[in-house]
Scaffold this motif. Structure first.
Motif, PDB file in Angstrom:
ATOM      1  N   CYS A 172      73.889 -63.902  -2.975  1.00 18.72           N
ATOM      2  CA  CYS A 172      74.722 -64.977  -2.433  1.00 18.72           C
ATOM      3  C   CYS A 172      74.988 -66.039  -3.494  1.00 18.72           C
ATOM      4  O   CYS A 172      76.094 -66.608  -3.551  1.00 18.72           O
ATOM      5  CB  CYS A 172      74.055 -65.606  -1.214  1.00 18.72           C
ATOM      6  SG  CYS A 172      74.108 -64.565   0.260  1.00 18.72           S
ATOM      7  N   ALA A 173      74.004 -66.318  -4.341  1.00 16.72           N
ATOM      8  CA  ALA A 173      74.218 -67.264  -5.436  1.00 16.72           C
ATOM      9  C   ALA A 173      75.288 -66.736  -6.380  1.00 16.72           C
ATOM     10  O   ALA A 173      76.158 -67.491  -6.850  1.00 16.72           O
ATOM     11  CB  ALA A 173      72.906 -67.507  -6.193  1.00 16.72           C
ATOM     12  N   ALA A 217      78.490 -67.203  -4.714  1.00 20.28           N
ATOM     13  CA  ALA A 217      78.856 -68.618  -4.679  1.00 20.28           C
ATOM     14  C   ALA A 217      79.352 -69.097  -6.036  1.00 20.28           C
ATOM     15  O   ALA A 217      79.741 -70.253  -6.185  1.00 20.28           O
ATOM     16  CB  ALA A 217      77.657 -69.465  -4.235  1.00 20.28           C
ATOM     17  N   LEU A 254      69.841 -64.355  -4.096  1.00 22.60           N
ATOM     18  CA  LEU A 254      70.390 -64.273  -5.454  1.00 22.60           C
ATOM     19  C   LEU A 254      71.795 -63.677  -5.455  1.00 22.60           C
ATOM     20  O   LEU A 254      72.675 -64.136  -6.202  1.00 22.60           O
ATOM     21  CB  LEU A 254      69.459 -63.442  -6.338  1.00 22.60           C
ATOM     22  CG  LEU A 254      68.159 -64.135  -6.755  1.00 22.60           C
ATOM     23  CD1 LEU A 254      67.218 -63.134  -7.431  1.00 22.60           C
ATOM     24  CD2 LEU A 254      68.441 -65.302  -7.689  1.00 22.60           C
ATOM     25  N   LEU A 299      73.253 -63.054 -11.947  1.00 24.38           N
ATOM     26  CA  LEU A 299      72.624 -63.294 -10.649  1.00 24.38           C
ATOM     27  C   LEU A 299      72.709 -62.054  -9.760  1.00 24.38           C
ATOM     28  O   LEU A 299      71.770 -61.740  -9.015  1.00 24.38           O
ATOM     29  CB  LEU A 299      73.294 -64.482  -9.965  1.00 24.38           C
ATOM     30  CG  LEU A 299      73.017 -65.862 -10.578  1.00 24.38           C
ATOM     31  CD1 LEU A 299      73.952 -66.910  -9.989  1.00 24.38           C
ATOM     32  CD2 LEU A 299      71.556 -66.258 -10.360  1.00 24.38           C
ATOM     33  N   PHE A 312      74.611 -73.506   0.021  1.00 23.39           N
ATOM     34  CA  PHE A 312      75.327 -73.765  -1.235  1.00 23.39           C
ATOM     35  C   PHE A 312      76.574 -74.620  -0.985  1.00 23.39           C
ATOM     36  O   PHE A 312      76.914 -75.490  -1.793  1.00 23.39           O
ATOM     37  CB  PHE A 312      75.735 -72.446  -1.894  1.00 23.39           C
ATOM     38  CG  PHE A 312      74.585 -71.666  -2.467  1.00 23.39           C
ATOM     39  CD1 PHE A 312      73.659 -72.276  -3.301  1.00 23.39           C
ATOM     40  CD2 PHE A 312      74.431 -70.317  -2.168  1.00 23.39           C
ATOM     41  CE1 PHE A 312      72.591 -71.557  -3.835  1.00 23.39           C
ATOM     42  CE2 PHE A 312      73.376 -69.593  -2.698  1.00 23.39           C
ATOM     43  CZ  PHE A 312      72.452 -70.211  -3.531  1.00 23.39           C
ATOM     44  N   LEU A 372      78.573 -72.930  -5.582  1.00 32.58           N
ATOM     45  CA  LEU A 372      77.541 -73.085  -6.604  1.00 32.58           C
ATOM     46  C   LEU A 372      78.179 -73.396  -7.951  1.00 32.58           C
ATOM     47  O   LEU A 372      77.675 -74.238  -8.713  1.00 32.58           O
ATOM     48  CB  LEU A 372      76.682 -71.824  -6.693  1.00 32.58           C
ATOM     49  CG  LEU A 372      75.516 -71.875  -7.690  1.00 32.58           C
ATOM     50  CD1 LEU A 372      74.549 -72.996  -7.333  1.00 32.58           C
ATOM     51  CD2 LEU A 372      74.782 -70.537  -7.732  1.00 32.58           C
ATOM     52  N   ALA A 416      72.382 -68.867   3.442  1.00 31.67           N
ATOM     53  CA  ALA A 416      72.362 -69.205   2.017  1.00 31.67           C
ATOM     54  C   ALA A 416      73.706 -69.775   1.565  1.00 31.67           C
ATOM     55  O   ALA A 416      73.759 -70.800   0.873  1.00 31.67           O
ATOM     56  CB  ALA A 416      72.004 -67.970   1.190  1.00 31.67           C
TER      57      ALA A 416
END
Length: 483
Positions: free
Chosen positions: A239-240, A243, A237, A218, A287, A139, A283
């Motif tokens: 995982c974001a 990332a 979120l 996040l 990404f 990300l 997820a």
């Protein structure tokens, strides 16, 4: 404002930046008197900010205004001057800018360092990362590539772009930290004061534009969603956040506990972890596909360990033992360092496993906060901004007197270290090496604590209130004792 003015004299400026050749700034930056004055402005600004931060905690804790909202607005006001001045405390953002050129040039940042392009030095990137592939998640790689397409890696606009990404993270913290505290039964105003308004947040996130800001924002947002019984969104979120930087993925195990619910059987907990893992793999896969550069970031997670920081206990112990054992028994300092780091890594895994196996003894949020602190403290590298992986989580739980003092002491100590360390400003300023700066910070913090004992009775700390008596004002408890 004092810090911002000081940054003009000793902040990091990319060689390709238009202001690098400004006659007035060059006259200041090239003179001993100019750089000394700029450094004094930074020291004075930091001291004043710490003093006001401590006073603000007491004022907000006893006021009738919306404390969380007021603290959040103060954090925004304190951060604004940093958006438009040279970089302070770390120049990692220049490595972000240099790395943002790679994907558009057809180069995989997970196999090549910033030196893959011959003009990397013009971005101001540290030569240390010349041949070091990126350890950041997909990300962040996508966000960096987008920044390049929007700015062309032009020094001023690209720096602003990465600072705006950090500002997104700060905005998430401003919004979600008080909500997380409320859900966890803690004081939202005190949580915002400790976890957002904190000078230790402002230095690395706004002045240095570290991507840890987006990761932390996040992560906290994901935990809030999990508390609100929206586990799928919470997992995505988290995982974001992972990332962006992988340590945030530690939150997945504790989000799984929140999904299972309090008092859940082991069968339900394991089922929740299995569902969490399935959603997380999906997820992270999405990404990774979006970034278009593969899973190389997973194998690059050890890249930051190229840096030796005496702030890291395993590294400090390993380096000290290496110096002692080499002349005594002929042990290789590098072998000793590897041994202490390995023992610390095993200990960190053990702490996290114990927290998960005994999860019924504490809330999932407290468990996650303790786990993150353990991972940071036992990691092979510790930078001041690494503490911010845990600080917003710690701020949102109900802290004991000792825990609150430790968090405040950590803030003051690492703030002093950030100013004293060689990496704080350009080499033209009077600075201290990493180990010396750490010692100076400990000594200065000890002096501050010792001096505070003489004025303690006159200070109204967070967690106390005053009531009028016939003889004046007397401090009484309001949930916790005054220090």
């Amino acid at each position: 404002m004092l810090l911002a003015l000081g940054a003009l004299g000793v902040g990091w400026i990319a060689p390709a930046s238009p202001i690098a050749s400004d006659a007035v700034l060059s006259a200041v930056r090239d003179s001993t008197a100019g750089t000394a004055l700029a450094k004094l402005l930074i020291i004075a600004g930091t001291a004043l900010m710490l003093r006001v931060w401590l006073a603000a905690g007491a004022t907000l804790r006893t006021s009738s205004v919306d404390e969380a909202r007021c603290s959040g607005l103060m954090a925004v006001a304190w951060g604004l001057p940093f958006l438009f001045v040279p970089v302070l405390f770390s120049r990692d953002v220049f490595s972000y800018i240099a790395a943002s050129r790679l994907v558009p040039a057809g180069i995989n940042p997970y196999t090549e360092g910033t030196g893959a392009l011959p003009s990397y030095w013009r971005d101001g990137a540290d030569p240390m990362w010349f041949d070091s592939p990126s350890p950041y998640g997909p990300l962040w790689t996508s966000a960096s590539t987008l920044s390049y397409h929007l700015t062309g890696a032009e020094p001023t606009s690209s720096l602003l772009a990465f600072r705006l990404l950090a500002l997104v993270g700060i905005g998430l913290l401003v919004w979600f930290v008080p909500r997380l505290a409320q859900l966890a039964g803690a004081d939202p105003g005190l949580a915002t004061w400790l976890g957002v308004l904190n000078p230790l947040v402002l230095f690395p996130f706004t002045a240095s534009a570290h991507n840890d800001a987006l990761m932390a924002g996040l992560l906290v947002a994901g935990v809030v969603m999990a508390y609100q019984r929206r586990p799928v969104l919470g997992i995505v979120l988290v995982c974001a956040a992972g990332a962006v930087k992988a340590p945030a993925l530690l939150g997945l195990a504790f989000v799984g506990l929140l999904w299972a619910g309090p008092g859940a059987s082991w069968r339900l907990v394991v089922a929740s972890w299995a569902k969490t893992a399935a959603i997380a793999v999906t997820a992270l896969g999405a990404f990774t596909v979006m970034s278009g550069v593969g899973w190389g970031w997973v194998s690059n997670l050890s890249t930051p360990t190229k840096v030796d920081t005496w702030l890291s206990p395993p590294t400090a112990v390993g380096r000290t033992l290496g110096l002692v054992l080499e002349p005594l028994v002929g042990a290789s300092p590098e072998t000793v360092l590897d041994a202490t780091r390995t023992v610390a890594a095993v200990a960190a895994v053990g702490v996290v496993a114990a927290l998960l196996l005994t999860h019924r003894r504490r809330t999932p949020l407290r468990g996650l906060a303790i786990a993150m602190v353990a991972v940071i403290a036992l990691g092979p590298v510790l930078q001041p901004w690494y503490a911010l992986w845990a600080l917003p989580l710690v701020a949102a739980i109900r802290l004991s007197r000792a825990e609150r003092h430790a968090a405040v002491g950590l803030t003051v100590g690492l703030s002093i270290y950030s100013v004293a360390n060689t990496a704080a400003t350009t080499e033209s300023a009077v600075s201290l090496p990493d180990g010396v700066a750490a010692v100076v910070s400990v000594v200065a913090l000890g002096a501050v604590v010792a001096a505070s004992r003489q004025v303690r009775d006159g200070v109204q700390w967070p967690g106390t209130r005053r009531r009028a008596t016939g003889r004046g004002h007397t401090t009484v408890r309001a949930g916790v004792r005054p220090p």
